[in-house]
Design an enzyme around this catalytic site. Structure first.
Site, PDB file in Angstrom:
ATOM      1  N   CYS A   1     -50.182  70.922  82.020  1.00  0.00           N
ATOM      2  CA  CYS A   1     -50.942  70.037  82.916  1.00  0.00           C
ATOM      3  C   CYS A   1     -50.239  69.882  84.262  1.00  0.00           C
ATOM      4  CB  CYS A   1     -51.145  68.677  82.259  1.00  0.00           C
ATOM      5  SG  CYS A   1     -52.017  68.759  80.679  1.00  0.00           S
ATOM      6  N   ASP A   2     -48.927  69.746  84.238  1.00  0.00           N
ATOM      7  CA  ASP A   2     -48.161  69.728  85.485  1.00  0.00           C
ATOM      8  C   ASP A   2     -48.383  71.021  86.261  1.00  0.00           C
ATOM      9  OD1 ASP A   2     -46.527  67.319  85.863  1.00  0.00           O
ATOM     10  OD2 ASP A   2     -45.665  67.836  83.938  1.00  0.00           O
ATOM     11  N   THR A   3     -48.303  72.139  85.542  1.00  0.00           N
ATOM     12  CA  THR A   3     -48.434  73.445  86.182  1.00  0.00           C
ATOM     13  C   THR A   3     -49.811  73.628  86.800  1.00  0.00           C
ATOM     14  OG1 THR A   3     -46.857  74.357  84.592  1.00  0.00           O
ATOM     15  CG2 THR A   3     -48.226  75.917  85.786  1.00  0.00           C
TER      16      THR A   3
END
Length: 397
Positions: free
Chosen positions: A171-173
């Site tokens: 999700c960060d990526t």
């Protein structure tokens, strides 16, 4: 030739991963990225990684991975002088990226409406867990939490093991990549019209958008996704299989590929078996077709099957570990990993997932030490040595 974003200056007011990953993509595209960090502490990721010694030196492996090629300037954005310096930098920059909780930059007086007054062409990107408004907006943006809320965990694993967290912060990526794409588009507009804009990137929505077929099958066909482990829901046989040595992924999604698979494993009779006569029938009899081919695949190693299947046009590949694939001749030949002499030792950093015809698009230097470029930038803004010493004494920088 210079890279596409050569000459673009970005202020990176982000921490940990989503924001730094976003600005790292811009570094790879040629942008000059100035990382604005808290004095003395810096980005939390400086203390995160597998090497405790590097963490103590504020050069943790997690930080190095997405901050290579950037410059580090420390500013106390809560101080009046720190805010003024930031505005001076914003006035000569093209973009700002921040990943604080919604409202933080506004309370500091450094949000888009305020910075647009000093630079109307500015592109301002806010990355948060859930977006700048809505019922979930003020929740902390932790990757694992968003994996759970987004449905990613619910479709990861199989009936016995799900829900499972994806093995890296997806999700960060996805939030970082989405932000970089939006910034590049807004920069084109800014440079052609002279008008900047504010961008609201939601890690939740970026993740859902990346789920593509899974989401579309539910929205348009009413099919609720279920965890299927290593099976591919679009076709069969398509999944991960055991061999005499190692695991093998096979994606025989088309009829022609299925028939070649049957011939290669020595089971041509499966081509005319009524249970497997077409794509949809095979999907409905997934367990049966897997049972038929499993004993044949146990007769040779994954490496042997990989070579034999690819030779006849059946998509296949061994299941490798991270060390195995990073050491593979394919990636070493394409120079996927760069090595730098950093201030605290060697740094190995991967590039992005793209190449240009005339350039590797790799970071051009190591990740910076904390505050490494502060004095230089203050000097460029007109601060003399005495004033810089005074700012450091007051912990503004």
């Amino acid at each position: 030739m210079p890279l596409p974003l050569h000459g673009v200056r970005v202020l990176d007011v982000t921490n940990v991963l989503a924001g730094p990953f976003c600005s790292f993509q811009l570094v790879l595209l040629g942008a000059e990225v100035i990382k604005i960090e808290q004095p003395e502490k810096g980005d939390l990721a400086r203390q995160l990684g597998a090497d405790p010694k590097a963490d103590e030196q504020l050069m943790g492996a997690s930080f190095v991975s997405v901050n290579a090629g950037k410059q580090s300037v420390t500013l106390n954005l809560k101080s009046a002088e720190g805010k003024e310096i930031f505005k001076q930098l914003a006035a000569i920059s093209h973009a700002v990226i921040e990943n604080f909780r919604p409202g933080v930059m506004a309370r500091l007086g450094l949000d888009y409406p305020q910075l647009a007054k000093v630079n109307p062409r500015l592109v301002y990107c806010s990355i948060s867990g859930f977006g700048q408004d809505g019922p979930l907006a003020m929740r902390p943006a932790y990757d694992q939490v968003i994996q759970g809320i987004s449905g990613v965990m619910n479709v990861t694993g199989d009936a016995q093991s799900a829900p499972l967290r994806v093995g890296y912060p997806i999700c960060d990526t996805m939030g970082g990549i989405t932000g970089a794409m939006a910034i590049c588009a807004a920069l084109v507009e800014s440079m052609t019209t002279g008008r900047g804009r504010s961008i609201d990137v939601s890690m939740l929505e970026s993740t859902l958008a990346s789920m593509g077929w899974v989401v579309s099958n539910y929205l348009n066909a009413g099919v609720e996704p279920i965890p299927m482990g290593n099976e591919n829901f679009t076709a069969a046989p398509s999944g991960t299989f055991r061999t005499a040595n190692g695991l093998l992924n096979i994606a025989a999604n088309e009829n022609a590929q299925y028939e070649k698979l049957c011939d290669t494993i020595g089971r041509p009779d499966l081509k005319t078996d009524a249970r497997f006569e077409d794509r949809e029938t095979r999907r409905g009899n997934r367990a049966a077709i897997n049972k038929e081919i499993a004993p044949e695949l146990m007769k040779r190693s994954a490496a042997e099957w990989e070579q034999a299947l690819i030779a006849v046009g059946v998509p296949a590949g061994r299941v490798l570990s991270v060390p195995e694939i990073l050491g593979h001749a394919h990636l070493t030949g394409r120079k996927f990993v760069s090595e730098f002499d950093g201030a605290t030792g060697k740094q190995k950093v991967t590039r992005g997932g793209f190449l240009f015809s005339d350039d590797q698009a790799s970071p051009q230097g190591p990740a910076p030490t904390l505050s490494e470029h502060t004095d230089a930038w203050l000097g460029r803004l007109g601060y003399d040595a005495e004033k810089i010493r005074d700012l450091r004494k007051k912990r503004v920088v």
